[in-house]
Scaffold this motif. Structure first.
Motif, PDB file in Angstrom:
ATOM      1  N   ALA A  42      29.257  36.771  47.139  1.00 38.45           N
ATOM      2  CA  ALA A  42      28.345  36.737  48.109  1.00 38.45           C
ATOM      3  C   ALA A  42      27.035  37.369  47.715  1.00 38.45           C
ATOM      4  O   ALA A  42      25.559  36.529  47.627  1.00 38.45           O
ATOM      5  CB  ALA A  42      28.641  37.482  49.424  1.00 38.45           C
ATOM      6  N   GLU A  43      27.074  38.431  46.863  1.00 37.03           N
ATOM      7  CA  GLU A  43      25.711  38.918  46.298  1.00 37.03           C
ATOM      8  C   GLU A  43      24.905  38.197  45.305  1.00 37.03           C
ATOM      9  O   GLU A  43      23.956  37.986  45.159  1.00 37.03           O
ATOM     10  CB  GLU A  43      26.251  40.084  45.626  1.00 37.03           C
ATOM     11  N   ASN A  44      25.947  37.484  44.533  1.00 36.70           N
ATOM     12  CA  ASN A  44      25.309  36.455  43.452  1.00 36.70           C
ATOM     13  C   ASN A  44      24.678  35.290  44.165  1.00 36.70           C
ATOM     14  O   ASN A  44      23.816  34.820  43.518  1.00 36.70           O
ATOM     15  CB  ASN A  44      26.275  36.290  42.426  1.00 36.70           C
ATOM     16  N   GLN A  45      25.441  34.888  45.117  1.00 41.38           N
ATOM     17  CA  GLN A  45      24.758  33.662  45.658  1.00 41.38           C
ATOM     18  C   GLN A  45      23.489  33.947  46.255  1.00 41.38           C
ATOM     19  O   GLN A  45      22.409  33.074  46.262  1.00 41.38           O
ATOM     20  CB  GLN A  45      25.882  33.231  46.815  1.00 41.38           C
TER      21      GLN A  45
ATOM     22  N   LEU B  81      40.501  40.567  44.769  1.00 42.35           N
ATOM     23  CA  LEU B  81      40.019  39.513  45.404  1.00 42.35           C
ATOM     24  C   LEU B  81      38.778  39.781  46.381  1.00 42.35           C
ATOM     25  O   LEU B  81      37.985  39.122  46.391  1.00 42.35           O
ATOM     26  CB  LEU B  81      41.081  38.855  46.358  1.00 42.35           C
ATOM     27  N   ASP B  82      38.907  40.865  46.983  1.00 44.20           N
ATOM     28  CA  ASP B  82      37.840  41.303  47.917  1.00 44.20           C
ATOM     29  C   ASP B  82      36.750  41.748  47.325  1.00 44.20           C
ATOM     30  O   ASP B  82      35.611  41.374  47.610  1.00 44.20           O
ATOM     31  CB  ASP B  82      38.332  42.525  48.726  1.00 44.20           C
ATOM     32  N   ASP B  83      36.748  42.237  46.011  1.00 40.74           N
ATOM     33  CA  ASP B  83      35.793  42.434  45.220  1.00 40.74           C
ATOM     34  C   ASP B  83      35.215  41.352  44.617  1.00 40.74           C
ATOM     35  O   ASP B  83      33.888  41.218  44.813  1.00 40.74           O
ATOM     36  CB  ASP B  83      35.930  43.367  43.842  1.00 40.74           C
ATOM     37  N   LEU B  84      35.601  40.214  44.254  1.00 43.47           N
ATOM     38  CA  LEU B  84      35.232  39.065  43.736  1.00 43.47           C
ATOM     39  C   LEU B  84      34.284  38.226  44.924  1.00 43.47           C
ATOM     40  O   LEU B  84      33.458  37.674  44.556  1.00 43.47           O
ATOM     41  CB  LEU B  84      36.220  38.020  43.411  1.00 43.47           C
ATOM     42  N   ARG B  85      35.067  38.355  46.260  1.00 44.94           N
ATOM     43  CA  ARG B  85      34.364  37.852  47.291  1.00 44.94           C
ATOM     44  C   ARG B  85      32.971  38.521  47.620  1.00 44.94           C
ATOM     45  O   ARG B  85      31.931  37.628  47.894  1.00 44.94           O
ATOM     46  CB  ARG B  85      35.111  37.854  48.470  1.00 44.94           C
TER      47      ARG B  85
ATOM     48  N   THR C 132      35.810  38.304  32.594  1.00 47.16           N
ATOM     49  CA  THR C 132      34.504  38.287  31.597  1.00 47.16           C
ATOM     50  C   THR C 132      33.671  37.228  31.909  1.00 47.16           C
ATOM     51  O   THR C 132      34.087  36.156  31.942  1.00 47.16           O
ATOM     52  CB  THR C 132      35.130  38.215  30.261  1.00 47.16           C
ATOM     53  N   PHE C 133      32.542  37.437  31.994  1.00 42.85           N
ATOM     54  CA  PHE C 133      31.419  36.369  32.144  1.00 42.85           C
ATOM     55  C   PHE C 133      31.171  35.733  30.913  1.00 42.85           C
ATOM     56  O   PHE C 133      31.245  36.471  30.003  1.00 42.85           O
ATOM     57  CB  PHE C 133      30.262  37.010  32.783  1.00 42.85           C
ATOM     58  N   SER C 134      30.443  34.530  30.981  1.00 44.38           N
ATOM     59  CA  SER C 134      30.194  33.773  29.863  1.00 44.38           C
ATOM     60  C   SER C 134      28.960  34.574  29.059  1.00 44.38           C
ATOM     61  O   SER C 134      28.879  34.221  27.944  1.00 44.38           O
ATOM     62  CB  SER C 134      29.764  32.247  30.223  1.00 44.38           C
ATOM     63  N   THR C 135      28.386  35.442  29.621  1.00 48.60           N
ATOM     64  CA  THR C 135      27.530  36.449  28.959  1.00 48.60           C
ATOM     65  C   THR C 135      27.896  37.308  28.428  1.00 48.60           C
ATOM     66  O   THR C 135      27.162  38.137  27.511  1.00 48.60           O
ATOM     67  CB  THR C 135      26.388  36.893  30.189  1.00 48.60           C
ATOM     68  N   GLY C 136      29.451  37.821  28.386  1.00 54.44           N
ATOM     69  CA  GLY C 136      30.005  38.892  27.934  1.00 54.44           C
ATOM     70  C   GLY C 136      30.216  40.015  28.686  1.00 54.44           C
ATOM     71  O   GLY C 136      31.038  40.982  28.151  1.00 54.44           O
ATOM     72  N   GLU C 137      29.575  40.068  29.900  1.00 52.89           N
ATOM     73  CA  GLU C 137      29.613  41.083  30.758  1.00 52.89           C
ATOM     74  C   GLU C 137      31.302  41.320  31.375  1.00 52.89           C
ATOM     75  O   GLU C 137      31.802  40.287  31.741  1.00 52.89           O
ATOM     76  CB  GLU C 137      28.765  41.074  31.807  1.00 52.89           C
TER      77      GLU C 137
ATOM     78  N   ARG D 120      27.169  32.571  37.010  1.00 55.75           N
ATOM     79  CA  ARG D 120      27.906  33.474  37.748  1.00 55.75           C
ATOM     80  C   ARG D 120      28.865  33.135  38.875  1.00 55.75           C
ATOM     81  O   ARG D 120      29.903  33.251  39.025  1.00 55.75           O
ATOM     82  CB  ARG D 120      27.075  34.813  37.930  1.00 55.75           C
ATOM     83  N   VAL D 121      27.946  32.218  39.798  1.00 59.71           N
ATOM     84  CA  VAL D 121      28.463  31.690  40.919  1.00 59.71           C
ATOM     85  C   VAL D 121      29.704  31.010  40.661  1.00 59.71           C
ATOM     86  O   VAL D 121      30.896  31.186  41.117  1.00 59.71           O
ATOM     87  CB  VAL D 121      27.644  31.212  41.921  1.00 59.71           C
ATOM     88  N   LYS D 122      29.738  30.089  39.778  1.00 57.50           N
ATOM     89  CA  LYS D 122      30.571  28.964  39.331  1.00 57.50           C
ATOM     90  C   LYS D 122      31.815  29.903  38.723  1.00 57.50           C
ATOM     91  O   LYS D 122      32.763  29.576  39.230  1.00 57.50           O
ATOM     92  CB  LYS D 122      30.246  28.020  38.420  1.00 57.50           C
ATOM     93  N   GLU D 123      31.336  30.637  37.850  1.00 56.64           N
ATOM     94  CA  GLU D 123      32.772  31.492  37.387  1.00 56.64           C
ATOM     95  C   GLU D 123      33.417  32.359  38.376  1.00 56.64           C
ATOM     96  O   GLU D 123      34.596  32.281  38.520  1.00 56.64           O
ATOM     97  CB  GLU D 123      32.134  32.563  36.399  1.00 56.64           C
ATOM     98  N   ILE D 124      32.756  32.940  39.203  1.00 57.14           N
ATOM     99  CA  ILE D 124      33.356  33.943  40.335  1.00 57.14           C
ATOM    100  C   ILE D 124      34.262  32.899  41.222  1.00 57.14           C
ATOM    101  O   ILE D 124      35.458  33.188  41.602  1.00 57.14           O
ATOM    102  CB  ILE D 124      32.267  34.567  41.088  1.00 57.14           C
TER     103      ILE D 124
END
Length: 87
Positions: free
Chosen positions: A25-28, A17-21, A6-11, A73-77
């Motif tokens: 990259a997408e959010n960066q 792990l692969d999905d997070l990577r 859960t992101f700090s925005t509530g999403e 989002r980048v920090k959280e991921i």
């Protein structure tokens, strides 16, 4: 194995792990794009509205908000990835 995050925005997302990577990259890239747009804005970056008035194509507040959103989002991921890699 996928976990719920859960992101700090509530999403919320479900990711491994692969999905997070990929998501990192997408959010960066989004963050980099907004930073580039913001750094290149000039006072004459206006578009016509068709009624004789002009508005900025992008408001500084909007772009700054997007930069903050994607930086967070980048920090959280990154934190989630570190946690997953420790396991």
């Amino acid at each position: 194995m996928k976990k719920h995050y859960t992101f700090s925005t509530g999403e919320t997302i479900e990711a491994d792990l692969d999905d997070l990577r990929r998501l990192l990259a997408e959010n960066q890239q989004y963050l980099d794009n907004y930073e580039e747009v913001f750094s290149s804005l000039e006072d004459d970056d206006y578009i016509a509205r068709g009624n004789g008035f002009c508005d900025r194509k992008y408001s500084d507040d909007f772009i700054e908000g997007q930069m903050e959103k994607y930086a967070q989002r980048v920090k959280e991921i990154e934190a989630w990835i570190k946690t997953m890699e420790k396991k």
